[in-house]
Design a protein around this motif. Sequence first.
Motif, PDB file in Angstrom:
ATOM      1  N   ILE A  75       0.833  -1.209   0.000  1.00  0.00           N
ATOM      2  CA  ILE A  75       0.000   0.000   0.000  1.00  0.00           C
ATOM      3  C   ILE A  75       0.866   1.257   0.000  1.00  0.00           C
ATOM      4  O   ILE A  75       0.606   2.214  -0.754  1.00  0.00           O
ATOM      5  N   TYR A  76       1.921   1.285   0.833  1.00  0.00           N
ATOM      6  CA  TYR A  76       2.784   2.466   0.879  1.00  0.00           C
ATOM      7  C   TYR A  76       3.442   2.715  -0.483  1.00  0.00           C
ATOM      8  O   TYR A  76       3.543   3.860  -0.943  1.00  0.00           O
ATOM      9  N   THR A  77       3.891   1.628  -1.118  1.00  0.00           N
ATOM     10  CA  THR A  77       4.489   1.767  -2.460  1.00  0.00           C
ATOM     11  C   THR A  77       3.463   2.305  -3.459  1.00  0.00           C
ATOM     12  O   THR A  77       3.769   3.180  -4.276  1.00  0.00           O
ATOM     13  N   GLY A  78       2.234   1.779  -3.376  1.00  0.00           N
ATOM     14  CA  GLY A  78       1.179   2.243  -4.268  1.00  0.00           C
ATOM     15  C   GLY A  78       0.873   3.713  -4.093  1.00  0.00           C
ATOM     16  O   GLY A  78       0.654   4.449  -5.068  1.00  0.00           O
ATOM     17  N   VAL A  79       0.875   4.176  -2.830  1.00  0.00           N
ATOM     18  CA  VAL A  79       0.598   5.590  -2.554  1.00  0.00           C
ATOM     19  C   VAL A  79       1.712   6.474  -3.125  1.00  0.00           C
ATOM     20  O   VAL A  79       1.451   7.511  -3.753  1.00  0.00           O
ATOM     21  N   ILE A  80       2.964   6.059  -2.918  1.00  0.00           N
ATOM     22  CA  ILE A  80       4.095   6.851  -3.429  1.00  0.00           C
ATOM     23  C   ILE A  80       4.065   6.915  -4.954  1.00  0.00           C
ATOM     24  O   ILE A  80       4.265   7.984  -5.554  1.00  0.00           O
ATOM     25  N   ILE A  81       3.788   5.768  -5.608  1.00  0.00           N
ATOM     26  CA  ILE A  81       3.695   5.755  -7.071  1.00  0.00           C
ATOM     27  C   ILE A  81       2.567   6.650  -7.551  1.00  0.00           C
ATOM     28  O   ILE A  81       2.705   7.407  -8.526  1.00  0.00           O
ATOM     29  N   SER A  82       1.430   6.604  -6.868  1.00  0.00           N
ATOM     30  CA  SER A  82       0.282   7.422  -7.256  1.00  0.00           C
ATOM     31  C   SER A  82       0.577   8.910  -7.097  1.00  0.00           C
ATOM     32  O   SER A  82       0.216   9.727  -7.952  1.00  0.00           O
ATOM     33  N   LEU A  83       1.255   9.272  -6.003  1.00  0.00           N
ATOM     34  CA  LEU A  83       1.602  10.680  -5.779  1.00  0.00           C
ATOM     35  C   LEU A  83       2.614  11.158  -6.834  1.00  0.00           C
ATOM     36  O   LEU A  83       2.531  12.297  -7.310  1.00  0.00           O
ATOM     37  N   ALA A  84       3.564  10.275  -7.175  1.00  0.00           N
ATOM     38  CA  ALA A  84       4.537  10.629  -8.217  1.00  0.00           C
ATOM     39  C   ALA A  84       3.837  10.819  -9.557  1.00  0.00           C
ATOM     40  O   ALA A  84       4.121  11.766 -10.306  1.00  0.00           O
ATOM     41  N   ASN A  85       2.881   9.922  -9.847  1.00  0.00           N
ATOM     42  CA  ASN A  85       2.114  10.043 -11.086  1.00  0.00           C
ATOM     43  C   ASN A  85       1.344  11.360 -11.128  1.00  0.00           C
ATOM     44  O   ASN A  85       1.298  12.036 -12.167  1.00  0.00           O
ATOM     45  N   SER A  86       0.734  11.730 -10.003  1.00  0.00           N
ATOM     46  CA  SER A  86      -0.001  12.997  -9.935  1.00  0.00           C
ATOM     47  C   SER A  86       0.925  14.174 -10.184  1.00  0.00           C
ATOM     48  O   SER A  86       0.562  15.138 -10.883  1.00  0.00           O
ATOM     49  N   LEU A  87       2.146  14.108  -9.626  1.00  0.00           N
ATOM     50  CA  LEU A  87       3.121  15.182  -9.838  1.00  0.00           C
ATOM     51  C   LEU A  87       3.459  15.325 -11.322  1.00  0.00           C
ATOM     52  O   LEU A  87       3.465  16.440 -11.867  1.00  0.00           O
ATOM     53  N   PHE A  88       3.711  14.211 -11.995  1.00  0.00           N
ATOM     54  CA  PHE A  88       4.098  14.257 -13.404  1.00  0.00           C
ATOM     55  C   PHE A  88       2.939  14.748 -14.275  1.00  0.00           C
ATOM     56  O   PHE A  88       3.158  15.479 -15.255  1.00  0.00           O
ATOM     57  N   ILE A  89       1.711  14.372 -13.923  1.00  0.00           N
ATOM     58  CA  ILE A  89       0.552  14.865 -14.679  1.00  0.00           C
ATOM     59  C   ILE A  89       0.423  16.371 -14.511  1.00  0.00           C
ATOM     60  O   ILE A  89       0.165  17.105 -15.472  1.00  0.00           O
ATOM     61  N   LEU A  90       0.607  16.852 -13.274  1.00  0.00           N
ATOM     62  CA  LEU A  90       0.523  18.296 -13.031  1.00  0.00           C
ATOM     63  C   LEU A  90       1.587  19.047 -13.832  1.00  0.00           C
ATOM     64  O   LEU A  90       1.324  20.125 -14.379  1.00  0.00           O
ATOM     65  N   LEU A  91       2.788  18.476 -13.915  1.00  0.00           N
ATOM     66  CA  LEU A  91       3.865  19.138 -14.662  1.00  0.00           C
ATOM     67  C   LEU A  91       3.599  19.148 -16.168  1.00  0.00           C
ATOM     68  O   LEU A  91       4.158  19.980 -16.892  1.00  0.00           O
ATOM     69  N   SER A  92       2.765  18.218 -16.640  1.00  0.00           N
ATOM     70  CA  SER A  92       2.450  18.180 -18.077  1.00  0.00           C
ATOM     71  C   SER A  92       1.369  19.185 -18.470  1.00  0.00           C
ATOM     72  O   SER A  92       1.226  19.520 -19.646  1.00  0.00           O
TER      73      SER A  92
END
Length: 376
Positions: A75-92
Amino acid sequence: MLSTIEFTITAIVCIITAIVIQRIFIKERSRGTANNSIQGIKWFGIAIFAWGLGAVLNLIFTEIFNWSSTNSIVIYTGVIISLANSLFILLSLPSIEHSKNRSFIVKLIKRFGTKEFIGLYCGVMGMIIFVFITASYNNPETSNNFIWLIDIPVSIFVAISLLYELNSAFSSRKMKFMLLPTFSLFLLILIAVSHRIIPQDRALEFLDQQFWAMIGSITAISFKFLFILLFSILLYSWKFLSEKEHHESMAERLTSENSKLKARLERLELSNESHLDTIKSMKTELSTLKENQKVSFSDRQKEVLGNLAYFGVDTSYSEVANAMNISLEGFQTHIYQIKKLLNISGSGGKEQLITFAMENNFITHATGNNDEQAHA
């Protein structure tokens, strides 16, 4: 079984898509495309890769290590991956071009810059994750799903920002038929987020376990694929728009050069016409001179021209008439007849007569010249 299928499909599709997108980014950069216009392609590809990486890690955890999907590390790994994905989407998002007002997050990213925004995002999320992990780790009374509370507001905020930017971009490009798919993407993201946070035991009070798991898998796969599809359409519409603007710019440049060439050609034609007029005028004057040379003068008229050539401009008609021993009226009558024969008119007639007389050697008929020779 459903989760394994979900992770496998997500890993294969997302990683392949991410590689293709990065190839497009590299190709556009090598063509000299403005960096601001293609940065969104890079971050979009990285966001897709983050999804693929998360799916691979989930396969490793569940299939190789046989960990449960409720395991804290999973779960912790999933949350970190999801937050990273959100960051990259925001930067796009800043690279999604449209004519409408930009959203708050786009203005924020532009205000801070990419590196500063990444640092700010990681710092804030890191502190929140630390607090949540500290509060929930080894606490049997707290569900591991509790940490997904970090990702839910971020995911919803990203979904709203994404919905606004995509709708604005498709509207600006006259592709309003894409508004329904973008809204569907927003709903799928909300469903996927809700599926994460709702405790499974509560959901099973109303729904079958297999049906609940199927909803989660289908929703997760659907919104990822729809996200990829929408961004791909946006990417190629941007590419076509960019090529169209390039062709329009080239057409405008060619039209401008064509106008300059036409103006230059008109100037050349006017110049040629002017030269032709000059040549024609010179031919006319030459013809007139030739005709003048053919004029037959009387002996008295030759004598008048000869004396004019002999005495020159500084001697008046009266003085020339006295030298010829004729009256001024008689002299002026001869002058009038000579001008009429030579087609001379206007001011400067005397100078023209003298020039004509000298060029045609009428000075030999001057009586003043003969008188001087006789005195000598």
